[in-house]
Enzyme design. Structure first.
Site, short mmCIF file in Angstrom:
data_model
loop_
_atom_site.label_atom_id
_atom_site.label_comp_id
_atom_site.label_asym_id
_atom_site.label_seq_id
_atom_site.Cartn_x
_atom_site.Cartn_y
_atom_site.Cartn_z
N LYS A 40 0.83 -1.21 -0.15
CA LYS A 40 -0.05 0.02 -0.20
C LYS A 40 0.74 1.27 0.09
CE LYS A 40 -3.78 1.81 2.62
NZ LYS A 40 -4.70 1.64 3.72
N SER A 117 -9.30 1.70 3.15
CA SER A 117 -8.52 2.45 2.29
C SER A 117 -7.63 1.62 1.47
CB SER A 117 -7.68 3.56 3.23
OG SER A 117 -7.11 3.10 3.96
N SER A 141 -9.82 -0.54 7.34
CA SER A 141 -9.20 -0.38 6.12
C SER A 141 -8.74 -1.57 5.51
CB SER A 141 -8.22 0.84 6.15
OG SER A 141 -8.72 2.18 6.21
#
Length: 406
Positions: A40, A117, A141
């Site tokens: 990420k 996210s 997330s």
């Protein structure tokens, strides 16, 4: 750090960020040899700029001088990094869209959001562009995109894994995590990243009805199946994590939102006021709310958090696991109205805030509705039980695949 020339992983789903198309080979041998992973775009990789899902963050930050300890550990264990994956802006969303870079395609449910996210990590894993991917989880997330995309994911015990060399959102809630398509790869990563002390003898199972009530009815059969499978080997009972107050989980959600938003504003205030970055409307709205939270409201939220922690920790003790939905709904359609998205978000946060407020680990098991849409059912355990939860979740999943009682 030098990176050999290579053909980038094909990405027809928008999972990888444009500035993150690089590859770092892992060690020739190790427990993760042969596996590939994405990271990420909150995790630093030396020599590359971390973008945090926002072009102005990318523009105003220099290349990282150090690599995340987790990335380094995975490389040393033999896994190969194949690029940086998209995140919602500064990780401040659980929907999965990004105003600047677009929304990754959800390979398991086309036409629906991937969840955020850790949107790019979830999409890349679901599309099998990599074997696993690093994510983060502050308010859901990782758990939410795992549920929406039909993959394995978890929130680790707060503080168990290093968040050094990682862009923060709300540090007292932030956790480093990972997602995987296969149970075996998911468990192998856990054996590498988690300390071997992260295990417990789990002997009791709880079914928190108040958490289950927040989810759509389609979650009921899957949650019951997991609970009944565990009851075959553990003592089980129904409970209400939040007690008898009908709106208690809503009060918990508000406490999480206030405490985490206030902390996020304190963390990023200087950068936001100095650089006046451009955010998408939904994320900008959250920053506007965060900016307006006063210290008294934050203090009250933290007081409630301590009450919640004592209450939930007492229920779980050292050896109980709770079965809860990973999200409140299946992945919303890409064209869902903003009001509908906000309602789903609120119900989901009434579930995900439990682990967040309490700093607890939670593993999301990939299951499906009768119509074939992905959903996740989670095991929530005591602090430090991460490895035991992963092993137990894999065992339950195998039982269900073999036809455990419905």
């Amino acid at each position: 750090m030098n990176h050999p020339r290579f053909a980038p992983v094909p990405d027809g789903i928008g999972a990888f960020v444009p500035h993150g198309r690089f590859r770092i080979a892992g060690a020739a041998a190790g427990p993760l040899a042969g596996l590939t992973f994405g990271a990420k775009d909150l995790f630093d990789v030396a020599g590359h700029v971390t973008g945090a899902g926002n072009p102005d963050w990318l523009r105003t930050h220099a290349p990282a001088t150090a690599t995340s300890p987790l990335v380094t550990a995975l490389l040393n264990a033999g896994a190969t990094l194949v690029g940086k994956t998209l995140t919602d802006e500064i990780a401040y969303s659980i929907h999965g869209d990004n105003h600047h870079y677009g929304t990754p395609i959800n390979p398991a449910a086309p036409g629906r959001v991937p969840g955020g996210s850790s949107s790019g990590s979830a999409a890349a894993v679901a599309a099998r562009l990599c074997d696993f991917a690093l994510g983060t989880d502050t308010g859901g997330s990782t758990r939410v995109p795992a549920s929406y995309c039909g993959i394995w994911g978890l929130r680790t015990t707060h503080g168990l894994l290093s968040c050094e060399a990682m862009a923060p959102l709300s540090p007292s809630f932030d956790t480093a995590t990972w997602l995987a398509h296969e149970a075996g790869a998911f468990a192998r990563v856990g054996e590498v990243l988690l300390p071997q002390t992260a295990g417990r003898d789990l002997r009791h199972v709880l079914l928190p009805l108040d958490a289950l009530e927040q989810a759509d009815p389609v979650f009921q059969p899957a949650v019951q199946r997991v609970y009944q499978a565990l009851c075959a080997r553990m003592q089980g009972r129904h409970c209400r994590l939040s007690g008898d107050a009908p709106d208690a989980l809503e009060q918990w959600r508000r406490a999480y939102v206030v405490a985490s938003a206030h902390e996020a504003w304190q963390t990023h205030r200087d950068w936001i006021e100095r650089e006046t970055p451009r955010f998408g409307p939904a994320v900008q709205g959250r920053w506007d709310i965060a900016r307006a939270i006063d210290i008294q409201a934050e203090r009250q939220a933290r007081e409630r958090q301590q009450v919640v922690r004592r209450q939930v920790h007492a229920l779980l003790g050292d050896d109980a696991v709770a079965v809860i939905p990973s999200a409140a709904s299946v992945a919303p359609p890409l064209d869902a109205a903003p009001g509908e998205v906000d309602l789903v978000r609120a119900r989901t946060f009434r579930i995900t805030c439990i682990a967040g407020l309490c700093g607890l680990p939670q593993v999301s098991i990939p299951l499906a509705t009768p119509a074939g849409l992905p959903i996740g059912v989670s095991l929530l355990g005591p602090a430090g039980s991460d490895l035991s939860l992963i092993r137990l979740a894999a065992e339950v999943w195998r039982m269900l695949q073999q036809g455990a009682p419905h």
